[in-house]
Motif scaffolding. Structure first.
Motif, PDB file in Angstrom:
ATOM      1  N   ALA A  74       0.799  -1.142   0.109  1.00 20.54           N
ATOM      2  CA  ALA A  74       0.070   0.045   0.037  1.00 20.54           C
ATOM      3  C   ALA A  74       1.044   1.332  -0.197  1.00 20.54           C
ATOM      4  O   ALA A  74       0.513   2.261  -0.559  1.00 20.54           O
ATOM      5  N   TYR A  75       2.117   1.155   0.554  1.00 21.93           N
ATOM      6  CA  TYR A  75       2.895   2.369   0.622  1.00 21.93           C
ATOM      7  C   TYR A  75       3.606   2.789  -0.707  1.00 21.93           C
ATOM      8  O   TYR A  75       4.116   3.902  -0.887  1.00 21.93           O
ATOM      9  N   GLN A  76       3.562   1.835  -1.515  1.00 18.86           N
ATOM     10  CA  GLN A  76       4.386   1.726  -2.778  1.00 18.86           C
ATOM     11  C   GLN A  76       3.908   3.334  -3.817  1.00 18.86           C
ATOM     12  O   GLN A  76       4.608   3.895  -4.025  1.00 18.86           O
ATOM     13  N   PRO A  77       2.605   3.225  -3.884  1.00 19.17           N
ATOM     14  CA  PRO A  77       2.156   4.332  -4.564  1.00 19.17           C
ATOM     15  C   PRO A  77       2.637   5.476  -3.841  1.00 19.17           C
ATOM     16  O   PRO A  77       2.799   6.687  -4.505  1.00 19.17           O
ATOM     17  N   VAL A  78       2.182   5.715  -2.483  1.00 23.73           N
ATOM     18  CA  VAL A  78       2.775   6.666  -1.730  1.00 23.73           C
ATOM     19  C   VAL A  78       4.360   7.212  -1.885  1.00 23.73           C
ATOM     20  O   VAL A  78       4.429   8.329  -1.984  1.00 23.73           O
ATOM     21  N   GLY A  79       4.892   6.030  -1.727  1.00 24.64           N
ATOM     22  CA  GLY A  79       6.417   6.246  -2.198  1.00 24.64           C
ATOM     23  C   GLY A  79       6.904   7.088  -3.453  1.00 24.64           C
ATOM     24  O   GLY A  79       7.560   7.670  -3.574  1.00 24.64           O
ATOM     25  N   PHE A  80       5.997   6.134  -4.488  1.00 23.47           N
ATOM     26  CA  PHE A  80       6.274   6.952  -5.787  1.00 23.47           C
ATOM     27  C   PHE A  80       6.021   8.371  -5.880  1.00 23.47           C
ATOM     28  O   PHE A  80       6.790   9.207  -6.275  1.00 23.47           O
ATOM     29  N   VAL A  81       4.826   8.789  -5.269  1.00 18.23           N
ATOM     30  CA  VAL A  81       4.341  10.194  -5.318  1.00 18.23           C
ATOM     31  C   VAL A  81       5.431  11.068  -4.460  1.00 18.23           C
ATOM     32  O   VAL A  81       5.938  12.167  -5.044  1.00 18.23           O
ATOM     33  N   LEU A  82       5.805  10.515  -3.450  1.00 16.69           N
ATOM     34  CA  LEU A  82       7.000  11.343  -2.620  1.00 16.69           C
ATOM     35  C   LEU A  82       8.010  11.478  -3.171  1.00 16.69           C
ATOM     36  O   LEU A  82       8.950  12.379  -3.063  1.00 16.69           O
ATOM     37  N   GLY A  83       8.630  10.197  -3.831  1.00 13.22           N
ATOM     38  CA  GLY A  83       9.841  10.291  -4.547  1.00 13.22           C
ATOM     39  C   GLY A  83       9.751  11.340  -5.961  1.00 13.22           C
ATOM     40  O   GLY A  83      10.627  12.060  -6.044  1.00 13.22           O
ATOM     41  N   TRP A  84       8.446  11.425  -6.539  1.00 19.11           N
ATOM     42  CA  TRP A  84       8.289  12.512  -7.690  1.00 19.11           C
ATOM     43  C   TRP A  84       8.297  13.901  -7.109  1.00 19.11           C
ATOM     44  O   TRP A  84       9.146  14.845  -7.567  1.00 19.11           O
ATOM     45  N   ALA A  85       7.752  14.033  -5.901  1.00 23.16           N
ATOM     46  CA  ALA A  85       7.857  15.398  -5.121  1.00 23.16           C
ATOM     47  C   ALA A  85       9.118  15.964  -4.693  1.00 23.16           C
ATOM     48  O   ALA A  85       9.798  16.913  -5.042  1.00 23.16           O
ATOM     49  N   GLY A  86       9.920  14.710  -4.230  1.00 19.39           N
ATOM     50  CA  GLY A  86      11.332  14.847  -3.784  1.00 19.39           C
ATOM     51  C   GLY A  86      12.245  15.162  -5.043  1.00 19.39           C
ATOM     52  O   GLY A  86      13.122  15.931  -4.833  1.00 19.39           O
ATOM     53  N   GLY A  87      12.084  14.586  -6.041  1.00 19.07           N
ATOM     54  CA  GLY A  87      12.846  14.828  -7.478  1.00 19.07           C
ATOM     55  C   GLY A  87      12.567  16.344  -7.910  1.00 19.07           C
ATOM     56  O   GLY A  87      13.401  17.238  -8.382  1.00 19.07           O
ATOM     57  N   ALA A  88      11.264  16.671  -7.774  1.00 19.20           N
ATOM     58  CA  ALA A  88      11.108  18.010  -8.247  1.00 19.20           C
ATOM     59  C   ALA A  88      11.729  19.326  -6.990  1.00 19.20           C
ATOM     60  O   ALA A  88      12.184  20.474  -7.528  1.00 19.20           O
ATOM     61  N   LEU A  89      11.760  19.004  -5.910  1.00 15.91           N
ATOM     62  CA  LEU A  89      11.934  19.787  -4.803  1.00 15.91           C
ATOM     63  C   LEU A  89      13.663  19.871  -5.164  1.00 15.91           C
ATOM     64  O   LEU A  89      14.234  20.747  -4.962  1.00 15.91           O
ATOM     65  N   GLY A  90      14.332  18.775  -5.399  1.00 13.75           N
ATOM     66  CA  GLY A  90      15.765  18.868  -5.448  1.00 13.75           C
ATOM     67  C   GLY A  90      16.243  19.329  -6.624  1.00 13.75           C
ATOM     68  O   GLY A  90      17.119  20.095  -6.815  1.00 13.75           O
ATOM     69  N   GLY A  91      15.484  19.368  -7.571  1.00 12.54           N
ATOM     70  CA  GLY A  91      15.485  20.081  -9.019  1.00 12.54           C
ATOM     71  C   GLY A  91      15.656  21.499  -8.797  1.00 12.54           C
ATOM     72  O   GLY A  91      16.378  22.332  -9.383  1.00 12.54           O
ATOM     73  N   MET A  92      14.581  21.972  -8.175  1.00 14.36           N
ATOM     74  CA  MET A  92      14.640  23.431  -7.653  1.00 14.36           C
ATOM     75  C   MET A  92      15.562  23.938  -6.875  1.00 14.36           C
ATOM     76  O   MET A  92      16.243  24.935  -7.032  1.00 14.36           O
ATOM     77  N   ALA A  93      15.839  23.087  -5.735  1.00 12.39           N
ATOM     78  CA  ALA A  93      16.991  23.405  -4.907  1.00 12.39           C
ATOM     79  C   ALA A  93      18.352  23.585  -5.669  1.00 12.39           C
ATOM     80  O   ALA A  93      19.129  24.480  -5.516  1.00 12.39           O
ATOM     81  N   PHE A  94      18.519  22.880  -6.607  1.00 16.63           N
ATOM     82  CA  PHE A  94      19.817  22.668  -7.535  1.00 16.63           C
ATOM     83  C   PHE A  94      19.805  23.851  -8.458  1.00 16.63           C
ATOM     84  O   PHE A  94      20.915  24.598  -8.516  1.00 16.63           O
ATOM     85  N   ARG A  95      18.814  24.181  -9.061  1.00 20.61           N
ATOM     86  CA  ARG A  95      18.852  25.331  -9.958  1.00 20.61           C
ATOM     87  C   ARG A  95      19.088  26.750  -9.027  1.00 20.61           C
ATOM     88  O   ARG A  95      19.938  27.491  -9.538  1.00 20.61           O
ATOM     89  N   LYS A  96      18.551  26.662  -7.748  1.00 22.21           N
ATOM     90  CA  LYS A  96      18.906  28.101  -6.818  1.00 22.21           C
ATOM     91  C   LYS A  96      20.448  27.743  -6.801  1.00 22.21           C
ATOM     92  O   LYS A  96      20.863  28.809  -6.573  1.00 22.21           O
ATOM     93  N   ILE A  97      20.810  26.780  -6.161  1.00 23.66           N
ATOM     94  CA  ILE A  97      21.922  26.876  -5.899  1.00 23.66           C
ATOM     95  C   ILE A  97      23.215  27.023  -6.920  1.00 23.66           C
ATOM     96  O   ILE A  97      24.357  27.894  -6.657  1.00 23.66           O
ATOM     97  N   TRP A  98      22.940  26.506  -7.999  1.00 28.23           N
ATOM     98  CA  TRP A  98      23.961  26.840  -9.211  1.00 28.23           C
ATOM     99  C   TRP A  98      23.488  28.179  -9.552  1.00 28.23           C
ATOM    100  O   TRP A  98      24.896  28.704 -10.082  1.00 28.23           O
ATOM    101  N   LYS A  99      22.620  28.749  -9.601  1.00 30.72           N
ATOM    102  CA  LYS A  99      22.379  30.110  -9.839  1.00 30.72           C
ATOM    103  C   LYS A  99      23.013  31.017  -8.940  1.00 30.72           C
ATOM    104  O   LYS A  99      23.904  32.058  -9.301  1.00 30.72           O
TER     105      LYS A  99
END
Length: 98
Positions: A10-35
């Motif tokens: 049951a946690y697998q779909p939740v984990g997938f959504v959390l992973g997707w959200a984490g990837g999006a957050l990581g991408g935003m953080a990386f862009r800000k840090i690179w800038k």
């Protein structure tokens, strides 16, 4: 034991959504840090002929570190929330993510 197995599935779909959200957050953080580091909107691509090895490897190292930290923080937060609400840790077993 059956409850734990059902919860892991049951946690697998939740984990997938959390992973997707984490990837999006990581991408935003990386862009800000690179800038902030290079004052550029885009990080170098490995196939960009105008960028040197050092710049490309620096960007890759920073991006990898950010993604690892964000992914771990998001995974841990989700698992702790599930454990608090159900009383069962959502991981199949100890020893790692993959």
């Amino acid at each position: 034991m059956a409850k734990k197995k059902k919860l892991s599935l049951a946690y697998q779909p939740v984990g997938f959504v959390l992973g997707w959200a984490g990837g999006a957050l990581g991408g935003m953080a990386f862009r800000k840090i690179w800038k902030a580091i290079r004052d550029e909107d885009d990080a170098p691509d490995a196939l960009d002929p105008d960028r040197g090895w050092g710049e490309i490897l620096l960007a890759a190292a920073i991006q990898g570190a950010i993604f690892a930290v964000v992914r771990s923080a998001v995974d841990r937060t989700g698992a702790k929330a599930i454990a608090r609400s159900t009383g069962v840790w959502p991981a199949k077993e100890k020893g790692g993510r993959d």
